[in-house]
Motif scaffolding. Sequence first.
Motif, PDB file in Angstrom:
ATOM      1  N   GLU A   1      46.031  46.685  37.144  1.00 30.29           N
ATOM      2  CA  GLU A   1      45.387  45.675  36.297  1.00 30.29           C
ATOM      3  C   GLU A   1      43.873  45.843  36.258  1.00 30.29           C
TER       4      GLU A   1
ATOM      5  N   GLY B   1      50.104  46.438  41.655  1.00 30.19           N
ATOM      6  CA  GLY B   1      49.897  45.805  40.357  1.00 30.19           C
ATOM      7  C   GLY B   1      48.436  45.426  40.136  1.00 30.19           C
ATOM      8  N   GLU B   2      47.773  44.949  41.185  1.00 33.67           N
ATOM      9  CA  GLU B   2      46.342  44.614  41.080  1.00 33.67           C
ATOM     10  C   GLU B   2      45.531  45.865  40.769  1.00 33.67           C
TER      11      GLU B   2
ATOM     12  N   HIS C   1      36.123  41.616  35.447  1.00 35.00           N
ATOM     13  CA  HIS C   1      36.954  42.340  34.485  1.00 35.00           C
ATOM     14  C   HIS C   1      37.126  41.517  33.212  1.00 35.00           C
ATOM     15  N   ARG C   2      37.402  40.229  33.368  1.00 30.78           N
ATOM     16  CA  ARG C   2      37.581  39.317  32.238  1.00 30.78           C
ATOM     17  C   ARG C   2      36.292  39.241  31.425  1.00 30.78           C
TER      18      ARG C   2
ATOM     19  N   ASP D   1      48.647  35.118  40.959  1.00 31.10           N
ATOM     20  CA  ASP D   1      50.016  35.610  40.940  1.00 31.10           C
ATOM     21  C   ASP D   1      50.922  34.884  41.920  1.00 31.10           C
TER      22      ASP D   1
ATOM     23  N   ARG E   1      38.694  40.170  39.127  1.00 30.29           N
ATOM     24  CA  ARG E   1      39.328  39.650  37.904  1.00 30.29           C
ATOM     25  C   ARG E   1      38.305  38.934  37.019  1.00 30.29           C
TER      26      ARG E   1
END
Length: 183
Positions: A40, A36-37, A177-178, A5, A174
Amino acid sequence: MTHEDSGSNAAPAFDPDSPEEQPGGALEAMIGRIEGEMAELQFPRFSKDDALALGLQLVEMGKEGNLPIAIDIIKGDQVLFHVALEGATPDNEGWVRAKQRTAARYEEPSLLVGLRGRLGGGRIEDNAWFDQSTYAAHGGAFPVYVRGVGAVAVVTVSGLPQVADHDLVVQALREIHRSMRLG
């Protein structure tokens, strides 16, 4: 280390370790970034195998960057993953526990707890009720959130400046999560 980001936020970065005057709006922008993190990084599940994958992801990232870090993942009182990479010190263990307790108590990233404490111009550590022998409002501990459940675990890194600890954890979260979305 790059942050996904980093280019999307026009406000200058806030540095919680700097004694210098901070740019106007930087604190609020960083708080917004972390909120936001949190939004997300809502996971569909978080099992012991997922904790192992997350821990190993952090080990890989730490080894690639030759980072002197301790890595820890807990679920309640149970340690799911723990390792100290080359260069980590016994002091990192104390920081891991203190940051972890903060994230677990507030169910928010430890960096966010510290940043919110600065909104009034001081620091959360300036409050008599904040026990610095037990808690640390420094970056590096991030709750693992399961969608519809809330915080179920805490992943913590210690050994780098606090924003770098936080960003490393977010980067690893992340990745996991991905992989869950693709798997």
